[in-house]
Scaffold this motif. Structure first.
Motif, PDB file in Angstrom:
ATOM      1  N   VAL A   9      -7.609   8.987  27.742  1.00  0.00           N
ATOM      2  CA  VAL A   9      -8.404   7.477  26.723  1.00  0.00           C
ATOM      3  C   VAL A   9      -7.959   7.548  25.581  1.00  0.00           C
ATOM      4  N   LEU A  10      -7.185   6.575  24.919  1.00  0.00           N
ATOM      5  CA  LEU A  10      -7.103   6.483  23.529  1.00  0.00           C
ATOM      6  C   LEU A  10      -8.039   5.346  22.407  1.00  0.00           C
ATOM      7  N   ILE A  11      -8.753   6.594  21.279  1.00  0.00           N
ATOM      8  CA  ILE A  11      -9.190   5.572  20.919  1.00  0.00           C
ATOM      9  C   ILE A  11      -8.369   4.853  19.945  1.00  0.00           C
ATOM     10  N   VAL A  12      -8.953   3.723  19.249  1.00  0.00           N
ATOM     11  CA  VAL A  12      -7.508   2.858  18.654  1.00  0.00           C
ATOM     12  C   VAL A  12      -9.248   1.929  17.360  1.00  0.00           C
ATOM     13  N   MET A  13      -8.620   2.512  15.987  1.00  0.00           N
ATOM     14  CA  MET A  13      -9.119   2.240  15.073  1.00  0.00           C
ATOM     15  C   MET A  13      -7.845   0.768  14.517  1.00  0.00           C
ATOM     16  N   PRO A  14      -8.561  -0.978  14.303  1.00  0.00           N
ATOM     17  CA  PRO A  14      -7.620  -1.121  13.867  1.00  0.00           C
ATOM     18  C   PRO A  14      -8.170  -1.219  12.149  1.00  0.00           C
ATOM     19  N   ALA A  15      -7.231  -1.320  11.497  1.00  0.00           N
ATOM     20  CA  ALA A  15      -7.910  -0.687   9.850  1.00  0.00           C
ATOM     21  C   ALA A  15      -7.071  -2.095   8.821  1.00  0.00           C
ATOM     22  N   TRP A  16      -7.920  -1.992   7.804  1.00  0.00           N
ATOM     23  CA  TRP A  16      -7.147  -2.919   6.810  1.00  0.00           C
ATOM     24  C   TRP A  16      -8.214  -2.668   5.804  1.00  0.00           C
ATOM     25  N   VAL A  40      -4.351   4.862  14.662  1.00  0.00           N
ATOM     26  CA  VAL A  40      -4.983   3.740  13.463  1.00  0.00           C
ATOM     27  C   VAL A  40      -4.086   2.618  13.456  1.00  0.00           C
ATOM     28  N   VAL A  41      -4.281   1.916  13.811  1.00  0.00           N
ATOM     29  CA  VAL A  41      -3.717   0.566  13.357  1.00  0.00           C
ATOM     30  C   VAL A  41      -3.528  -0.139  11.926  1.00  0.00           C
ATOM     31  N   ASP A  42      -3.076   0.363  10.714  1.00  0.00           N
ATOM     32  CA  ASP A  42      -3.165   0.313   9.805  1.00  0.00           C
ATOM     33  C   ASP A  42      -2.032  -1.512   9.444  1.00  0.00           C
ATOM     34  N   ASP A  43      -3.182  -2.496   9.622  1.00  0.00           N
ATOM     35  CA  ASP A  43      -2.531  -3.955   9.454  1.00  0.00           C
ATOM     36  C   ASP A  43      -2.587  -4.340   8.157  1.00  0.00           C
ATOM     37  N   GLY A  44      -1.323  -3.660   7.445  1.00  0.00           N
ATOM     38  CA  GLY A  44      -1.362  -4.396   6.740  1.00  0.00           C
ATOM     39  C   GLY A  44      -1.570  -3.857   4.852  1.00  0.00           C
ATOM     40  N   SER A  45      -2.631  -2.829   5.356  1.00  0.00           N
ATOM     41  CA  SER A  45      -3.565  -2.703   4.013  1.00  0.00           C
ATOM     42  C   SER A  45      -2.212  -2.025   2.502  1.00  0.00           C
ATOM     43  N   LYS A  46      -2.884  -2.512   1.442  1.00  0.00           N
ATOM     44  CA  LYS A  46      -2.628  -2.499   0.157  1.00  0.00           C
ATOM     45  C   LYS A  46      -2.971  -0.949  -0.476  1.00  0.00           C
ATOM     46  N   ASP A  47      -3.804  -0.015   0.320  1.00  0.00           N
ATOM     47  CA  ASP A  47      -3.989   0.822  -0.301  1.00  0.00           C
ATOM     48  C   ASP A  47      -3.820   2.160   0.425  1.00  0.00           C
ATOM     49  N   LYS A  62       1.536   1.935  11.122  1.00  0.00           N
ATOM     50  CA  LYS A  62       1.246   0.896  10.133  1.00  0.00           C
ATOM     51  C   LYS A  62       2.019  -0.392   9.825  1.00  0.00           C
ATOM     52  N   LEU A  63       1.964  -1.790  10.025  1.00  0.00           N
ATOM     53  CA  LEU A  63       1.972  -3.220  10.473  1.00  0.00           C
ATOM     54  C   LEU A  63       2.486  -3.589   9.067  1.00  0.00           C
ATOM     55  N   PRO A  64       3.922  -4.666   9.202  1.00  0.00           N
ATOM     56  CA  PRO A  64       3.777  -4.700   7.275  1.00  0.00           C
ATOM     57  C   PRO A  64       3.590  -5.527   7.144  1.00  0.00           C
ATOM     58  N   PHE A  65       2.474  -6.203   7.300  1.00  0.00           N
ATOM     59  CA  PHE A  65       1.776  -7.606   6.952  1.00  0.00           C
ATOM     60  C   PHE A  65       0.248  -7.353   7.595  1.00  0.00           C
ATOM     61  N   ASN A  66      -0.514  -8.694   7.400  1.00  0.00           N
ATOM     62  CA  ASN A  66      -2.053  -8.575   7.754  1.00  0.00           C
ATOM     63  C   ASN A  66      -2.302  -9.688   9.129  1.00  0.00           C
ATOM     64  N   LEU A  67      -2.323  -8.871  10.386  1.00  0.00           N
ATOM     65  CA  LEU A  67      -2.293  -9.703  11.564  1.00  0.00           C
ATOM     66  C   LEU A  67      -3.886 -10.139  11.614  1.00  0.00           C
ATOM     67  N   VAL A  88      -8.456   2.341  26.411  1.00  0.00           N
ATOM     68  CA  VAL A  88      -8.317   2.273  24.976  1.00  0.00           C
ATOM     69  C   VAL A  88     -10.313   2.075  24.905  1.00  0.00           C
ATOM     70  N   VAL A  89     -10.579   2.109  23.936  1.00  0.00           N
ATOM     71  CA  VAL A  89     -12.105   1.631  23.693  1.00  0.00           C
ATOM     72  C   VAL A  89     -11.685   1.898  22.187  1.00  0.00           C
ATOM     73  N   GLN A  90     -12.320   0.520  21.642  1.00  0.00           N
ATOM     74  CA  GLN A  90     -12.299   0.166  20.029  1.00  0.00           C
ATOM     75  C   GLN A  90     -13.384   0.335  19.235  1.00  0.00           C
ATOM     76  N   VAL A  91     -12.817   1.270  17.980  1.00  0.00           N
ATOM     77  CA  VAL A  91     -13.534   2.019  17.379  1.00  0.00           C
ATOM     78  C   VAL A  91     -13.510   1.372  16.096  1.00  0.00           C
ATOM     79  N   ASP A  92     -14.244   0.828  14.943  1.00  0.00           N
ATOM     80  CA  ASP A  92     -14.425   0.984  14.361  1.00  0.00           C
ATOM     81  C   ASP A  92     -13.769   1.795  13.031  1.00  0.00           C
ATOM     82  N   SER A  93     -12.973   1.324  12.297  1.00  0.00           N
ATOM     83  CA  SER A  93     -12.860   2.113  11.306  1.00  0.00           C
ATOM     84  C   SER A  93     -13.834   2.542  10.101  1.00  0.00           C
TER      85      SER A  93
END
Length: 257
Positions: A9-16, A40-47, A62-67, A88-93
């Motif tokens: 099982v993969l825990i996926v955390m979308p994060a911006w 963690v899928v970094d959704d184009g974060s600036k930090d 790390k995605l190049p820009f926010n999707l 996959v289980v989606q979990v808030d970051s």
């Protein structure tokens, strides 16, 4: 990642821009659900979200820009399939999803393709009032009729999907945030996926500020009603595109109800 000693099982955390919260969130999830891998899928974060997530022990894309959440999750689904994960289980970051509930949500996949962590199902003190609650109730009633089972929280982002649902999501999951939970759920149901829900508790954000104000959240839910209409109007997706359901997908000894 994904070796035979893990749960599958993969825990996926979308994060911006979640640098303030994501480190503690990952460490808590690793402490409580250490048998699952974390992406963690970094959704184009600036930090420093991506750097902090890696330091905390997660794999990071790390995605190049926010999707938006939809695009980030679609990336996570593709990663899971390509790396041999069975669910996959989606979990808030931001720390709002209780890690103690992760295995409860995954356990729902023993009898369904999609398992929703429901906030309005008898556990916890989470509440929503006014137009926002009315809209959520309406959406839940309509989708319950489509699914043929009672669902109380169809907008919840705390949800798990087995391999059958993952293949469907990769093909049809909307990339934009608007309607990602509603549209994806209705299309999956119409494609033949089964859905269940599991009562969960919600926690306060560990840091940062919500991405949506109460007014924006209400507007989002109102727009979700429009998305629902379009989703219901779609023709059923061919069932032959779905892989067969494999029953208990979580791996021996990995899930506790």
């Amino acid at each position: 990642m994904g070796n035979s000693t893990r749960s599958g099982v993969l825990i996926v955390m979308p994060a911006w821009n979640e640098a303030e919260a994501i480190g503690n969130t990952i460490r808590e999830v690793r402490r409580i659900a250490s048998h699952h891998d974390i992406l963690v899928v970094d959704d184009g974060s600036k930090d420093q979200t991506a750097w902090i997530a890696r330091q905390a022990g997660a794999t990071v894309l790390k995605l190049p820009f926010n999707l938006g959440v939809g695009g980030a999750m679609r990336t996570g689904f593709k990663y899971a399939i390509r790396n041999g994960y069975s669910a996959v289980v989606q979990v808030d970051s931001d720390g709002q999803h209780d890690p103690h509930d992760i295995d409860r949500v995954v356990a729902g996949l023993s009898h369904a393709d999609i398992s929703i962590g429901a906030r309005f199902a008898g556990r916890g003190s989470y509440d929503a009032k006014g137009p926002r609650r009315w809209a959520m109730s309406f959406l839940a009633q309509v989708i319950s009729m489509v699914a043929g089972t009672r669902l109380t929280d169809v907008t919840s982002g705390f949800r798990a999907a087995n391999e059958r649902a993952l293949h469907q999501y990769i093909e049809h999951f909307p990339t934009e945030y608007l309607g990602d939970t509603i549209d994806s759920l209705v299309v999956a149901i119409k494609s033949g996926c089964t859905v269940t829900q599991v009562p969960v508790e919600m926690k306060a954000r560990q840091a940062g500020t919500p991405s949506q104000s109460p007014w924006k959240a209400t507007l989002y839910l109102a727009r979700s009603g429009l998305v629902l209409c379009f989703a219901l109007a779609r023709r059923k997706s061919p069932r032959e595109h779905l892989v067969p359901s494999s029953g208990d997908i979580a791996g021996e000894g990995s899930v506790q109800a």
